[in-house]
Every structure is written in structure tokens, then in C-alpha cells.
Design a protein around this motif. Sequence first.
Motif, PDB file in Angstrom:
ATOM      1  N   UNK A 146       0.706  -1.259  -0.084  1.00  0.00           N
ATOM      2  CA  UNK A 146      -0.022   0.026   0.060  1.00  0.00           C
ATOM      3  C   UNK A 146       0.863   1.483   0.018  1.00  0.00           C
ATOM      4  N   UNK A 147       1.772   1.202  -1.030  1.00  0.00           N
ATOM      5  CA  UNK A 147       2.679   2.261  -0.972  1.00  0.00           C
ATOM      6  C   UNK A 147       2.701   2.920  -2.332  1.00  0.00           C
ATOM      7  N   UNK A 148       2.273   4.214  -2.600  1.00  0.00           N
ATOM      8  CA  UNK A 148       2.061   5.053  -3.768  1.00  0.00           C
ATOM      9  C   UNK A 148       3.073   6.084  -3.984  1.00  0.00           C
ATOM     10  N   UNK A 149       3.597   6.226  -5.149  1.00  0.00           N
ATOM     11  CA  UNK A 149       4.884   7.217  -5.345  1.00  0.00           C
ATOM     12  C   UNK A 149       4.282   7.673  -6.653  1.00  0.00           C
ATOM     13  N   UNK A 150       4.132   9.095  -6.710  1.00  0.00           N
ATOM     14  CA  UNK A 150       3.561   9.749  -8.089  1.00  0.00           C
ATOM     15  C   UNK A 150       4.688  10.840  -8.429  1.00  0.00           C
ATOM     16  N   UNK A 151       5.100  10.989  -9.604  1.00  0.00           N
ATOM     17  CA  UNK A 151       6.282  11.552 -10.088  1.00  0.00           C
ATOM     18  C   UNK A 151       5.818  12.411 -11.326  1.00  0.00           C
ATOM     19  N   UNK A 152       6.472  13.763 -11.252  1.00  0.00           N
ATOM     20  CA  UNK A 152       6.199  14.409 -12.531  1.00  0.00           C
ATOM     21  C   UNK A 152       7.350  14.358 -13.586  1.00  0.00           C
ATOM     22  N   UNK A 153       7.452  14.969 -14.553  1.00  0.00           N
ATOM     23  CA  UNK A 153       8.596  14.826 -15.574  1.00  0.00           C
ATOM     24  C   UNK A 153       9.680  15.746 -15.051  1.00  0.00           C
TER      25      UNK A 153
END
Length: 193
Positions: A149-156
Motif C-alpha cells: 500500500x505504497x504510492x509514489x507519484x512523479x512528474x517529468x
Amino acid sequence: MSHINRLHTRANVMLLSSILCILSLPAAAKQGDLKQELKIASVSQSADIKNNQIVFNGPVTIVQGTININADELRAFTPENSTSKRLIATGSPATFSQELDDGQIGTASADEISYDLATTTLTLTGNAKLDQSGSQVTGNRIKYNINAQELIAESTGKGPDRVITIIQPENFQDETAPKQQLPEIPVNKQIKP
């Protein structure tokens, strides 16, 4: 199609079905979906038995209970003696949705939706968006490990591209909790001399 080819194809479809079950969004997904038939509709499909791969060309629609996936192409890989079994849906965008037990619809969309069975990791790449109960996370890439239940969100990291998180008030307030009242401040009585 030979008996062995049918067995490989059946094994790949069963893998695809189990992957769809695991892809169910984490918050109270409908349990009955996992017991429903899996229906894949595509313009064409090809099976590479030697490399344990099925490719569905689209538009492709996958339905299992309330689970719906729409893509331009869907690839299911099942390499022998490997832990890298994966499902990759691509589109403009590829979309995933499922009804949750509370009646809400959880959705995900991206240019590519990839699921790694060995690591239980869902990766949305390119215009990635997760939406659940009106709250959402958007970015160039969203990686979610279902077991951890780990979320990583990234942008460019280029230009105005940013990770955006929107949380609806009802999703973080507990209406059943008693409202906290401020303590009464005693009023000092003035004593006359």
C-alpha cells in the motif's frame, strides 16, 4: 490449434483473470467481481506460445463483474520460470474502473497501465490519474504497490508539469467523531479595593 497451444492459451487467460482480480482498487472493491466470468473483446488477438504472450489488438474491452478496462492494445506476458509476469494495457488513454462496495466508482487512466504480478505493483505512465471517491492523484507516473500500500507519484520535472493531489473534504473528515469544543476560558472577576 494443438492441445498444448490451447493449454498455454488457457493458462495465459487464467493469469490475465488473476491479474485483473489483483488490480482491483485497494479500497473495498466488490468481492463478487472476482467470481465473475472474464470477457475480453478485441478486433484481433495473437498468441506467441513460445514466448508465453497473448496480444489483444483493439480497441480492447475487458469486463469482469464491475471491472472494466479499455485499451488500444493489451499484452499479457507469462514467461516460464520467471517472476516478471505482467499485464500491459496501452491507449490514449488506457482506462481501468471498478465499482466499490460503497457504490462509488474507482478509476485509473494513463497512456500505459502496467501490472507486475510478482511485485504486485501497478504502474501508470504518461498522463497518469487515479480517482477514488472524488479524490485524485495525477502526474506523469504513478506507481502503486498493492501489498505494501505504497504510492509514489512523479512528474517529468519539466515546465509546469507537477504531481497534483486533490482530496475531497468528506474523505478525510470523520463525521461520527464528536466535534471538539474549545475549553472555556475562565473570566477573571474584578475585585474592588
